[in-house]
Design an enzyme around this catalytic site. Structure first.
Site, mmCIF file in Angstrom:
data_model
loop_
_atom_site.group_PDB
_atom_site.id
_atom_site.type_symbol
_atom_site.label_atom_id
_atom_site.label_comp_id
_atom_site.label_asym_id
_atom_site.label_seq_id
_atom_site.Cartn_x
_atom_site.Cartn_y
_atom_site.Cartn_z
ATOM 1 N N ASP A 128 -24.170 -33.199 39.544
ATOM 2 C CA ASP A 128 -25.009 -32.347 40.397
ATOM 3 C C ASP A 128 -24.483 -30.924 40.471
ATOM 4 O O ASP A 128 -25.192 -30.013 40.912
ATOM 5 C CB ASP A 128 -25.124 -32.938 41.808
ATOM 6 C CG ASP A 128 -23.790 -33.143 42.505
ATOM 7 O OD1 ASP A 128 -22.734 -32.881 41.901
ATOM 8 O OD2 ASP A 128 -23.806 -33.586 43.680
ATOM 9 N N GLU A 129 -23.244 -30.691 40.027
ATOM 10 C CA GLU A 129 -22.652 -29.361 40.145
ATOM 11 C C GLU A 129 -23.352 -28.319 39.272
ATOM 12 O O GLU A 129 -23.188 -27.121 39.486
ATOM 13 C CB GLU A 129 -21.155 -29.406 39.836
ATOM 14 C CG GLU A 129 -20.383 -30.241 40.846
ATOM 15 C CD GLU A 129 -18.881 -30.097 40.711
ATOM 16 O OE1 GLU A 129 -18.406 -28.975 40.461
ATOM 17 O OE2 GLU A 129 -18.173 -31.115 40.868
ATOM 18 N N TYR B 193 -16.177 -25.607 34.801
ATOM 19 C CA TYR B 193 -16.546 -27.007 34.605
ATOM 20 C C TYR B 193 -18.057 -27.189 34.662
ATOM 21 O O TYR B 193 -18.664 -27.730 33.726
ATOM 22 C CB TYR B 193 -15.882 -27.897 35.669
ATOM 23 C CG TYR B 193 -16.560 -29.232 35.828
ATOM 24 C CD1 TYR B 193 -16.646 -30.123 34.759
ATOM 25 C CD2 TYR B 193 -17.147 -29.607 37.036
ATOM 26 C CE1 TYR B 193 -17.285 -31.347 34.890
ATOM 27 C CE2 TYR B 193 -17.788 -30.829 37.174
ATOM 28 C CZ TYR B 193 -17.856 -31.693 36.106
ATOM 29 O OH TYR B 193 -18.507 -32.895 36.232
ATOM 30 N N LYS C 293 -20.818 -28.273 31.700
ATOM 31 C CA LYS C 293 -21.717 -29.422 31.804
ATOM 32 C C LYS C 293 -23.179 -28.987 31.718
ATOM 33 O O LYS C 293 -24.011 -29.683 31.127
ATOM 34 C CB LYS C 293 -21.461 -30.183 33.110
ATOM 35 C CG LYS C 293 -20.158 -30.963 33.128
ATOM 36 C CD LYS C 293 -20.093 -32.048 32.061
ATOM 37 C CE LYS C 293 -21.018 -33.203 32.361
ATOM 38 N NZ LYS C 293 -20.851 -34.320 31.383
#
Length: 356
Positions: A135-136, A160, A164
């Site tokens: 969800d980030e 990060y 993704k």
């Protein structure tokens, strides 16, 4: 249908739990675990499963195209469940290069190898490439904002989450450009057994047992949606079996908790369940440290789509799941104690001492 499945990152936290789920649910399926065994990969986590005839472990890098091609052919692979990723935000701040290499280049390598395999087999309709994400990628929410849905624009705030996001875009593009059967899942914060000690929940449990401080970033009011890892594994299984190619499914636990409240709850559980802890009440160990760079304030997942379209819903409440998790860490010290290596201790000091 039976499947021949590669599970990348299958010696890591979520990956190993998924390997267990798949092997216990589909005993006749061929399972190949591909893992580079970096610091967060632990082959001992799935050692008992290696005794079964249908599981093969391969130590290797997802960026190694020759190896991936070889495995796809040798094992007649029709499904990839892609977990392998550099996943810790703090480490991405200290060294972003590894995150781009594994999360972006590695995902591209897998997608391209699987595409060639799929084409040579005349585009079978039952092939599946499941890309497991976070969800980030959606960024941060304000307290009153609606939860992330599958149509929320991407707005990653750390190396990060940016890496993704890049891998998500590649997986999506392979469906829309080539028609390849890819699906993407974006999950909230997982917790449960076999979680590497640097992550929040195991870190707090282990530090309480060792009588060490419990570092809480900033004011501790950052909010996360917590998803018990076994619920997540059921959701991923459901997506593989029932999901539609080209679709994205958000997976959440419906458990929004402030970080400080979570730590206090863990302290209460440890005080109740652990014997002979050095400091009691363990809440005395809570120490506020300087906030993490680019620290997102709130994450929350709207899992309506996977619920209404595929029939999945989380079953474990955060209170139930945390109790199970604390009990697991208390009963499995032989698993986590060897992970507190000199390299880990050096990393821990590097992250937290600079924030004190």
């Amino acid at each position: 249908m039976s499947r021949n499945i590669i599970i990348t990152g299958g010696a890591g936290f979520i990956g190993s739990n998924f390997v267990r789920h798949w092997c216990h649910t589909y005993e006749k399926d061929r399972v190949v675990v591909l893992d580079a065994l970096t610091y967060a990969g632990n082959r001992a986590t799935i050692a008992d499963l290696e005794q079964t005839a249908n599981l093969r472990f391969v130590e290797g890098d997802i960026c190694d195209r020759d190896l991936v091609d070889k495995l796809l052919v040798e094992e007649n692979i029709d499904t990839i469940a892609h977990f392998a990723a550099e996943s810790h935000v703090d480490r991405s701040i200290l060294g972003p290069g590894a995150f781009v290499q594994t999360n972006v280049v590695g995902t591209f390598t897998l997608l391209e190898a699987f595409r060639q395999r799929w084409l040579k087999q005349n585009k079978p309709a039952d092939y599946c490439f499941l890309h497991v994400s976070t969800d980030e990628v959606y960024g941060s929410l304000e307290p009153d904002d609606p939860a992330f849905s599958e149509t929320t624009p991407y707005s990653p705030n750390s190396p990060y989450s940016a890496s993704k996001a890049g891998s998500d875009h590649l997986a999506r593009a392979y469906y829309h450009t080539y028609g390849m059967p890819t699906m993407i899942t974006n999950c909230s914060n997982n917790y449960g057994p076999y979680h590497f000690p640097e992550k929040l929940i195991p870190l707090m449990c282990i530090n309480i047992l060792l009588g060490k401080s419990l570092p809480v970033y900033g004011d501790g009011q950052n909010i996360r949606d917590w998803l018990y890892v076994e619920d997540h594994c059921r959701a991923l299984d459901t997506v593989i079996q029932k999901g539609q190619p080209g679709e994205t499914y958000n997976i959440g636990g419906n458990n929004e908790v402030k970080n400080l409240d979570l730590v206090k709850l863990l302290c209460e559980l440890m005080d109740e369940l652990a014997t002979d802890i050095p400091v009691k009440p363990s809440s005395k160990l809570i120490t506020f440290v300087k906030d993490r760079l680019g620290h997102d304030r709130r994450y929350a997942i709207d899992a309506t789509k996977i619920s209404t379209e595929l029939g999945w819903n989380p079953q474990v409440t955060v209170e139930e799941g945390l109790r199970k998790t604390v009990q697991w860490y208390l009963q499995n010290q032989q698993w986590w104690q060897p992970l507190l290596s000199e390299e880990y201790q050096s990393y821990y000091q590097q992250v937290y001492k600079r924030l004190m």
